[in-house]
Design an enzyme around this catalytic site. Structure first.
Site, PDB file in Angstrom:
ATOM      1  N   GLY A 236       0.815  -1.215   0.000  1.00  0.00           N
ATOM      2  CA  GLY A 236       0.000   0.000   0.000  1.00  0.00           C
ATOM      3  C   GLY A 236       0.846   1.262   0.000  1.00  0.00           C
ATOM      4  O   GLY A 236       0.488   2.249  -0.618  1.00  0.00           O
ATOM      5  N   GLY A 467       2.447  -7.178   3.522  1.00  0.00           N
ATOM      6  CA  GLY A 467       3.482  -7.725   2.655  1.00  0.00           C
ATOM      7  C   GLY A 467       4.846  -7.622   3.295  1.00  0.00           C
ATOM      8  O   GLY A 467       5.856  -8.041   2.725  1.00  0.00           O
ATOM      9  N   GLU A 701      10.020   2.491   6.748  1.00  0.00           N
ATOM     10  CA  GLU A 701      10.126   3.751   6.016  1.00  0.00           C
ATOM     11  C   GLU A 701      11.517   4.370   5.970  1.00  0.00           C
ATOM     12  O   GLU A 701      11.866   5.074   5.030  1.00  0.00           O
ATOM     13  CB  GLU A 701       9.130   4.759   6.620  1.00  0.00           C
ATOM     14  CG  GLU A 701       7.709   4.344   6.292  1.00  0.00           C
ATOM     15  CD  GLU A 701       6.650   5.094   7.057  1.00  0.00           C
ATOM     16  OE1 GLU A 701       6.551   4.867   8.280  1.00  0.00           O
ATOM     17  OE2 GLU A 701       5.921   5.876   6.450  1.00  0.00           O
TER      18      GLU A 701
END
Ligand code: MOS
Length: 736
Positions: A236, A467, A701
């Site tokens: 996503g 994922g 991230e």
């Protein structure tokens, strides 16, 4: 046990399901009686719908109904609060009125018996518009509508203006980053089914709990009547954090036609109606003394937002990392937005930090160059030993070790600082580096763990595996606490009816979920002991406090022990269940952040104008990595995405009418295998036990932060060209 399983390189426990195609994604659900919806999307970016003619479309084969602003049920807005977990980015409901705010907005929805029939009919819906002059980009938006400041996102300390005046060296540069579009392989999709007043949503979401709450608000029903299921997500990157109009439209349509409805957002509309990373313009001003100590930092950001978001304007917080990464007494970061006719932007992997650190870390390189100082040395010299923006000590900061290890592995000491001086045949080699930085967050979480009579353990939590490996690390945490081996642990996630868990976002799912799982596991063990110590139990004479649980065995401390399954069987009990609630991280004792450094090599062949990223070495300090394989995979993926940001990704809009022009995989470039360099990731291992019992800060991230700057800095080292607007396309390097 704990030493082995936490941090181990375990393959994904859900791998076999994915490899054999048994992992069911949202649009894999084909329910009995299910019909298909396909959107009609606005061809203008701003204006009003004056007429919708559905007569021909309605005659098209298989059509059941066609919805639009004159034919759609009345719904409610969600308050859209992140704290209340009912957030959306586009608060406006689908088909709420006849206004058009962006090209690609849903203006009608055809429901038909098959996907093909729905799509064929959608093309036959005739929409007339009264078109107004649209705002296509940041420059136009600033010129026509000005900017709106967001004080809450700002930070100032000292007197940066005066300090800049007094500085021996100054840099004043403006950096520009384009719109980027999330391109997860799995398209946004919803299968909505009503059973009376109960709604089931097979949904592509990074947050089943938030999505459940949104649908409950929108349809005005109790959250217990809504179930959102996302057992698997084809990623996503932030685009699937909060529900978009298509999901609400699908649910409303399903209720109207009285049948389950499947709606898949076409790839090209994933460039319009499901979010993007907004365009930014960032002005960086740095001032240093003669020795390269930062005296003043100013980071001013303007980012685009849409004209449709009425609540909680999306702000790209580019200055967030800037305010604490380096030591500096005089600093300010500001954030303003400006409105363009685009869909509403949203978080995209390292929101704020990815574009923000492109600007900061480019400016740092420019300053190092001006100082005649090694860029790594310049950063070392400005190391911050506390978070000066919060006045708090770091819980753990090993960025200097990241610099050391990555520089060493890369061979940075071989770098000739002279621009264009390193050559290999026809190619000019450029070496650049940048810091990376991301906030570590941890939220409240509930979880359940069961020890079962068949010798297995079960864990559930309403978070989801997007994922990234969440199933696997949850199983590792269960194994760590219960001693049950991984292959005997069943994990269920992605179901909003399980104990409430976090969104898979902000890199906080790991740090949030695992403590709750561990606590639930310990509670299950306590419950098991109460069963054992009961009259008819396996240790009827034992006191609770004498019972010991270790490696799946219960013992009484007097030489007798028994596997937990036997304890349960003895009383014909299915399981011993523990439920736990754990709180978020405190905000007033430490500043929690992750750190790291990227070193990048590029090769520029001026003869044929070819630029390649050929080598990346990154050292990442995220506390403890729970799973060596999935962690490395996350950082490598983020680096690849950072190469995409540096070199390729850019959603372009026609400056005349604000329509996206490259909203497809052919023209929106993402890195492919041929663009992959050698990537060497060093995971530092400094567990941050101030943050949680596992010492993990989250890893999704940070890898993208700083990477585009490291590439740009390497490009400058090779070519002498300072590219301040992403992406770094070859034309920007050619002497034309
Ligand atoms: Mo992330 S951008 O919080 O999915």
């Amino acid at each position: 046990m704990s030493e082995k399983i936490i941090g181990a390189a375990k393959p994904r426990i859900d791998g076999p399901l994915k490899l054999t195609g048994r992992a069911k994604y949202s649009s894999d659900n084909n329910l009995d009686g299910m019909v298909h919806a396909y959107g009609v999307f606005s061809t203008i970016a701003r204006g009003e719908i004056t007429n919708i003619d559905t007569r021909v479309a309605k005659q098209s084969p298989g059509v059941i109904d066609i919805f639009h602003h004159n034919h759609f049920p009345a719904l409610y807005h969600t308050p859209s609060s992140m704290a209340q977990e009912n957030k959306v980015d586009e608060v406006r409901l689908p088909f709420e009125d006849n206004h058009v705010y962006y090209a690609g907005q849903f203006v009608a929805l055809v429901v038909a018996d098959t996907f093909e029939n729905a799509r064929a009919a959608a093309y036959k819906v005739k929409v007339d518009y009264q078109e107004s002059s649209a705002i296509a980009n940041l420059d136009q938006a600033v010129e026509r509508g000005g900017t709106q400041m967001h004080e809450k996102a700002n930070h100032t300390r000292g007197n940066p203006e005066q300090a800049y005046q007094d500085a021996a060296h100054t840099i004043d540069a403006t950096y520009v980053t384009p719109v980027e579009t999330h391109n997860p392989m799995e398209m946004h999709a919803t299968v909505a089914a009503w059973n009376g007043d109960r709604l089931t949503m097979y949904d592509t979401t990074q947050g089943v709990v938030n999505a459940r709450n949104v649908y409950a608000k929108v349809f005005g029903i109790a959250p217990d009547r809504v179930e959102v299921l996302t057992p698997f997500l084809g990623s996503g990157f932030g685009g699937k954090l909060w529900p978009w109009p298509h999901a609400i439209a699908a649910a409303a349509a399903a209720r109207e036609v009285g049948r389950p409805v499947q709606l898949v957002v076409p790839r090209q509309e994933m460039f319009t109606t499901t979010g993007h990373r907004p365009e930014t313009r960032q002005r960086l001003r740095l001032g240093t003394d003669e020795d390269g100590r930062l005296l003043s930092v100013r980071h001013e950001t303007i980012s685009t937002t849409s004209t449709v978001d009425q609540v909680g304007t999306y702000v790209e917080s580019c200055g967030k990392m800037t305010q604490g990464l380096y030591t500096c007494d005089n600093l300010s970061v500001t954030h303003a937005t400006t409105r363009a006719n685009r869909g509403t932007p949203t978080s995209m992997r390292a929101p704020g930090a990815a574009p923000g650190m492109f600007a900061l870390e480019s400016a740092m390189d420019e300053m190092a160059h001006q100082l005649g100082m090694d860029p790594l040395e310049f950063r070392r010299r400005n190391y911050a030993d506390s978070d000066e923006s919060k006045g708090l000590p770091w819980s753990s900061n090993h960025i200097r070790d990241a610099y050391d290890q990555a520089a060493d592995r890369f061979g940075w000491d071989q770098r000739n600082p002279k621009v264009g001086s390193m050559r290999d045949g026809n190619e000019i080699i450029g070496w650049g580096m940048a810091s990376c930085n991301w906030e570590a967050l941890r939220r409240a979480c509930d979880a359940r763990v069961s020890l079962r009579a068949d010798g297995t353990a079960f864990a559930s939590c309403a978070t989801q595996d997007i994922g990234t490996g969440t199933y696997t690390i949850v199983a590792q945490a269960v194994s760590d606490v219960t001693g049950v081996p991984l292959d005997k642990i069943e994990v269920e996630l992605g179901d909003s009816s399980y104990p409430s868990g976090p969104i898979s976002g902000g890199s906080w799912a790991t740090a949030t979920t695992l403590p709750a799982i561990a606590e639930a596991g310990r509670k299950a063990i306590e419950v098991l002991k109460t069963y054992a110590a009961m009259e008819s139990g396996s240790f009827p004479d034992a006191k609770l406090e004498d019972l010991r649980y270790e490696n799946g065995q219960l013992s009484n401390g007097a030489g007798r022990s028994m596997p937990f399954a036997e304890v349960l069987k003895a009383r014909q009990l299915a399981s011993a269940d523990g439920e736990a609630h754990t709180e978020g991280a405190p905000t007033d004792t430490y500043a929690f952040r992750s750190f790291g450094a990227h070193f990048v090599e590029v090769r520029w062949d001026p003869g044929i104008s070819n630029l390649r990223v050929t080598r990346v070495v990154s050292a990442i300090d995220v506390g403890r990595a729970i799973n060596e394989l999935t962690s490395r995979n996350q950082v490598e993926g983020a680096i690849v995405m950072g190469i995409g940001m540096a070199r390729f990704e850019q959603t372009e809009y026609d400056h005349r009418d604000a329509r996206p022009v490259n909203n497809n995989y052919a023209e929106y470039l993402v890195p492919v295998h041929a663009d992959q360099p050698e990537i060497d990731v060093i995971l530092l291992d400094y567990p941050d036990f101030k943050f949680n019992e596992f010492g993990a800060r989250g890893i999704g991230e940070i890898g993208i932060t700083g990477l585009p700057a490291a590439v740009a800095n390497a490009v400058h080292h090779a070519t002498g060209k300072r590219i301040r607007d992403l992406p770094i396309t070859m034309d920007k390097l050619m002497d034309i």
